[in-house]
Design an enzyme around this catalytic site. Structure first.
Site, short mmCIF file in Angstrom:
data_model
loop_
_atom_site.label_atom_id
_atom_site.label_comp_id
_atom_site.label_asym_id
_atom_site.label_seq_id
_atom_site.Cartn_x
_atom_site.Cartn_y
_atom_site.Cartn_z
N PRO A 9 1.11 -54.54 27.70
CA PRO A 9 2.32 -54.55 26.72
C PRO A 9 3.53 -53.68 26.97
CG PRO A 9 0.44 -52.95 26.10
CD PRO A 9 -0.12 -53.97 27.30
N ASN A 10 4.56 -54.23 26.64
CA ASN A 10 6.06 -53.91 26.75
C ASN A 10 6.61 -54.25 28.33
OD1 ASN A 10 6.19 -52.52 24.18
ND2 ASN A 10 4.76 -51.17 25.02
N ARG A 17 13.80 -52.04 28.59
CA ARG A 17 12.84 -50.54 28.27
C ARG A 17 13.29 -49.61 29.43
NH1 ARG A 17 6.77 -50.86 30.20
NH2 ARG A 17 6.54 -49.05 29.19
N TYR A 22 12.03 -47.89 34.78
CA TYR A 22 11.17 -49.15 35.21
C TYR A 22 12.44 -50.19 35.63
CZ TYR A 22 7.45 -47.63 32.28
OH TYR A 22 6.35 -46.97 31.78
N ASN A 73 -1.64 -55.23 35.52
CA ASN A 73 -1.04 -54.34 35.19
C ASN A 73 -1.15 -54.03 33.52
OD1 ASN A 73 0.59 -52.17 34.33
ND2 ASN A 73 2.51 -52.99 35.47
N ALA A 76 0.08 -49.65 28.98
CA ALA A 76 -0.09 -48.49 28.06
C ALA A 76 -1.82 -48.65 28.06
CB ALA A 76 0.43 -48.41 26.74
N GLU A 97 -5.36 -53.37 40.89
CA GLU A 97 -4.59 -52.64 39.77
C GLU A 97 -3.41 -52.50 40.25
OE1 GLU A 97 -4.87 -48.70 36.66
OE2 GLU A 97 -5.57 -48.48 38.86
N HIS A 99 0.83 -50.68 38.98
CA HIS A 99 1.62 -50.09 38.33
C HIS A 99 3.09 -49.96 38.89
CE1 HIS A 99 -1.31 -49.30 35.27
NE2 HIS A 99 -2.11 -48.96 36.19
N ARG A 106 3.56 -38.81 36.55
CA ARG A 106 4.14 -38.83 35.44
C ARG A 106 3.25 -37.88 34.40
NH1 ARG A 106 5.52 -44.71 33.50
NH2 ARG A 106 6.83 -43.64 31.91
C1 DQA Z 1 2.86 -48.89 33.74
C2 DQA Z 1 2.78 -47.58 33.42
C3 DQA Z 1 2.20 -47.14 32.17
O1 DQA Z 1 1.82 -45.87 31.95
C4 DQA Z 1 2.98 -47.72 31.01
O2 DQA Z 1 2.42 -47.45 29.76
C5 DQA Z 1 3.51 -49.10 31.28
C6 DQA Z 1 3.78 -49.44 32.47
C7 DQA Z 1 3.73 -49.27 35.06
O3 DQA Z 1 3.67 -50.53 35.75
O4 DQA Z 1 4.37 -48.51 35.72
O5 DQA Z 1 3.88 -49.80 30.31
O6 DQA Z 1 1.80 -49.56 33.77
#
Ligand code: DQA
Length: 143
Positions: A9-10, A17, A22, A73, A76, A97, A99, A106
């Site tokens: 998501p997002n 965002r 990011y 990835n 959230a 995985e 990120h 964080r």
């Molecule tokens: C994320 C880190 C997560 O905590 C966050 O909710 C994201 C992006 C990252 O790629 O750094 O949406 O996965």
């Protein structure tokens, strides 16, 4: 070798965002980066993005017998989703995985990762490059 890249998501909102966290490059740029890296490495890649936990579970299940590796990835859902962890375990496909940010540096709630309990590697805090590193891990095991 067929790799499924899953973005949660997002991540489709990249560029808009929280650019200070990011970055300013958008999701289309990330997809282009992933596809061109994959092509350099001789990997076949499909990218899937969803804002919905169940859709991600469905996609992981559908990967069974169809993909050799998963780069995930979960965004959230990383920090909340036992369902995504269980789906990864169910299909047994090797997974890495990724990120964009360093989730360990964080907020405390980002430090827990459910996919990390399954994935053989976690790459954090390297921005787009983390996806290239993940793809390289698969390309190396393939050579
Ligand atoms: C994320 C880190 C997560 O905590 C966050 O909710 C994201 C992006 C990252 O790629 O750094 O949406 O996965």
């Amino acid at each position: 070798m067929k790799i499924l890249v899953i973005n949660g998501p997002n991540l489709n909102m990249l560029g808009i965002r929280e650019p200070d966290i990011y970055g300013r490059r958008d999701y289309k740029a990330l997809c282009y980066y992933i596809m061109s890296t994959a092509s350099d490495l001789g990997l076949s890649v499909e990218i899937f993005q969803s804002n919905h936990e169940g859709a991600i579970v469905d996609k992981i299940q559908a990967a069974y017998g169809a993909f050799d590796g998963i780069v995930i990835n979960a965004a959230a859902y990383t920090h909340t989703s036992v369902a995504i962890l269980d789906a990864l375990k169910a299909v047994g496909i090797p997974a890495v995985e990724v990120h964009l940010t360093d989730i360990n540096a964080r907020e405390d709630f980002r430090k827990r990762s459910f996919p990390a309990l399954y994935c053989f590697e976690s790459i954090v805090g390297k921005g787009f490059e983390g996806y290239a590193d993940a793809l390289r891990l698969f390309a190396e095991t393939n050579s």
